[in-house]
Motif scaffolding. Structure first.
Motif, PDB file in Angstrom:
ATOM      1  N   CYS A 151       0.874  -1.181   0.000  1.00  0.00           N
ATOM      2  CA  CYS A 151       0.000   0.000   0.000  1.00  0.00           C
ATOM      3  C   CYS A 151       0.905   1.222   0.000  1.00  0.00           C
TER       4      CYS A 151
ATOM      5  N   CYS B  35       0.477   3.629   3.460  1.00  0.00           N
ATOM      6  CA  CYS B  35       1.177   3.324   4.720  1.00  0.00           C
ATOM      7  C   CYS B  35       2.502   2.613   4.477  1.00  0.00           C
TER       8      CYS B  35
ATOM      9  N   CYS C 229      -7.174  -0.686   2.372  1.00  0.00           N
ATOM     10  CA  CYS C 229      -5.956  -1.271   2.916  1.00  0.00           C
ATOM     11  C   CYS C 229      -6.275  -1.845   4.296  1.00  0.00           C
TER      12      CYS C 229
ATOM     13  N   GLU D 101      -4.305  -2.440   6.602  1.00  0.00           N
ATOM     14  CA  GLU D 101      -3.415  -1.858   7.617  1.00  0.00           C
ATOM     15  C   GLU D 101      -3.824  -0.425   7.985  1.00  0.00           C
ATOM     16  N   CYS D 102      -4.031   0.433   6.973  1.00  0.00           N
ATOM     17  CA  CYS D 102      -4.261   1.857   7.261  1.00  0.00           C
ATOM     18  C   CYS D 102      -5.675   2.311   6.893  1.00  0.00           C
TER      19      CYS D 102
HETATM   20 ZN   LIG Z   1      -2.169   1.126   3.842  1.00  0.00          ZN
END
Ligand SMILES: [Zn+2]
Length: 234
Positions: free
Chosen positions: A193, A196, A219, A221-222
């Protein structure tokens, strides 16, 4: 969309940090300083002019008395030797007094000359600073106008892009952008991504790869919107 917003953010940032703005501010501060100094120098000169007039009249007063005494001596109006001696003594002390007063007057006149020279110097500095300020202000305004022009272009391009994005997706993008430091959408490139910078794990990638091509990806994660690219790695 993200590219246009990033460009607009950059233009706003550049507008805030424009060196031409700092130059104008510095020149204005310097000008205010010199103008204040000039005010003090002019006041000092005015005070010293009064002092010179006072010193001048002090000298004139003693000179008048000295002349009167001299006349009395010259015309022989004083008969007694005792009185003559007294008068001669007074003339001597008046001469010394005149000398002291003249020295004092000279000193005040020198101070007045200095104050006038200082004020003239400040006036010259103000003229120079005004010319510099006028140039710097013109340069600053040119730079601002150029950045404004670029921002107007970027806004027009953004408006064209907005027309292509569904309203709910746009709202989601704006919300994430506000939460994630100005970046609401990022490219997915080589399993990473670009928002992030984290690489997605195999399980997440499998899940994203399974989504239909018109689905909006996020995403894991973020939480940013993920934009598929030719080398997403899905
Ligand atoms: Zn991300």
């Amino acid at each position: 969309m993200q590219a246009h917003d990033a460009r607009l953010d950059l233009l706003t940032h550049r507008l805030r940090r424009l060196p031409e703005v700092a130059t104008v501010d510095q020149l204005q501060a310097r000008r205010a300083e010199v103008a204040t100094g000039l005010g003090v120098q002019q006041m000092t000169a005015t005070d010293l002019e009064t002092d010179v007039r006072k010193a001048d009249s002090d000298v004139a007063q003693v000179r008048t008395r000295r002349q009167r005494d001299q006349q009395r001596l010259d015309t022989g109006a004083v008969g007694s030797p005792r009185e003559l001696e007294k008068l001669q003594h007074e003339v001597g002390s008046l001469d010394r007094r005149i000398s002291v007063l003249e020295d004092a007057e000279l000193e005040v006149m020198e101070q007045l000359d200095q104050a006038r020279a200082d004020a003239a110097g400040s006036e010259r500095q103000l003229v120079e600073l005004d010319a510099e300020l006028s140039d710097a202000t013109a340069r600053r305004d040119e730079s601002i106008a150029e950045l404004d022009r670029q921002a107007a272009l970027a806004r027009a391009e953004r408006a064209r892009a907005v027309a292509l994005v569904p309203a709910d997706l746009l709202a989601l993008y704006d919300k994430i952008r506000a939460q994630q430091g100005g970046v609401g959408a990022a490219a997915l490139r080589q399993r990473r991504c670009e928002g992030c910078r984290l690489e997605l794990n195999a399980a997440d990638l499998r899940e994203l790869a399974g989504e239909p091509t018109d689905a909006v990806l996020r995403c894991p994660e973020c939480n940013r919107l993920l934009v598929r690219t030719a080398e997403s790695g899905l």
